[in-house]
Write a protein that holds these residues in place. Sequence first.
Motif, PDB file in Angstrom:
ATOM      1  N   LEU A  81      16.471 -52.338 -94.356  1.00  0.00           N
ATOM      2  CA  LEU A  81      16.836 -53.693 -93.951  1.00  0.00           C
ATOM      3  C   LEU A  81      17.324 -54.528 -95.121  1.00  0.00           C
ATOM      4  O   LEU A  81      16.802 -54.460 -96.231  1.00  0.00           O
ATOM      5  CB  LEU A  81      15.654 -54.362 -93.257  1.00  0.00           C
ATOM      6  N   ASP A  85      20.717 -58.886 -92.391  1.00  0.00           N
ATOM      7  CA  ASP A  85      20.370 -58.412 -91.048  1.00  0.00           C
ATOM      8  C   ASP A  85      19.555 -59.448 -90.287  1.00  0.00           C
ATOM      9  O   ASP A  85      19.327 -59.289 -89.076  1.00  0.00           O
ATOM     10  CB  ASP A  85      19.548 -57.113 -91.147  1.00  0.00           C
ATOM     11  N   VAL A 112      14.345 -61.070 -92.407  1.00  0.00           N
ATOM     12  CA  VAL A 112      14.181 -60.158 -93.538  1.00  0.00           C
ATOM     13  C   VAL A 112      14.008 -60.993 -94.798  1.00  0.00           C
ATOM     14  O   VAL A 112      14.848 -61.844 -95.111  1.00  0.00           O
ATOM     15  CB  VAL A 112      15.390 -59.220 -93.676  1.00  0.00           C
TER      16      VAL A 112
END
Lengths: 113, 114
Positions: A81, A85, A112
């Motif tokens: 990740l 994102d 994130v």
Amino acid sequence: DTAVSQTPKYLVTQMGNDKSIKCEQNLGHDTMYWYKQDSKKFLKIMFSYNNKELIINETVPNRFSPKSPDKAHLNLHINSLELGDSAVYFCASSQAMAGSEQYFGPGTRLTVT
Amino acid sequence: SQKIEQNSEALNIQEGKTATLTCNYTNYSPAYLQWYRQDPGRGPVFLLLIRENEKEKRKERLKVTFDTTLKQSLFHITASQPADSATYLCALDGRGSTLGRLYFGRGTQLTVWP
């Protein structure tokens, strides 16, 4: 009766981790989708599956891998990740691939850090 | 690539008036055009679908027009109510190689004040 459900609703994770989002529809539809809605509310299609077969991959990084174990489920796995994102991910389904209304799930807010 | 523009990011109108939202598009010939409503923290909800060979579609207080020559759709809410306050999204529905894709505009946030 929830038509399209997603889990989890919220997902907070660190960069580099791998995470999955699950989607289920009980409408008997053949086609399912994943959309990404960014911070500016722009909703963009990522993937489309028809009868468990991948139909559309809208130039999404290969860190994103959808999987459809059966017609009622479409899961999204994200590897490694990244900060970019972070978004809300929506699952949707429809009876046909065109000219058909889409039913959206409640969304999964991925953050994130 | 296709481009979709919705007239403004925000539209404020008084209760009882008619709200008119515009969706313009370029570089595309959709077979269908759809309108959705999205409330904060929720997924889009389908409202109306109109085909390229239809000029107008109605559903209760909602009306959609589709002009493929102008490449424009208008979405009207008559006798608007505060409960109509939401973001409205237009979406182009594909054909041919773009079959199965819905391309969304960025939406117009409608606020209906009492």
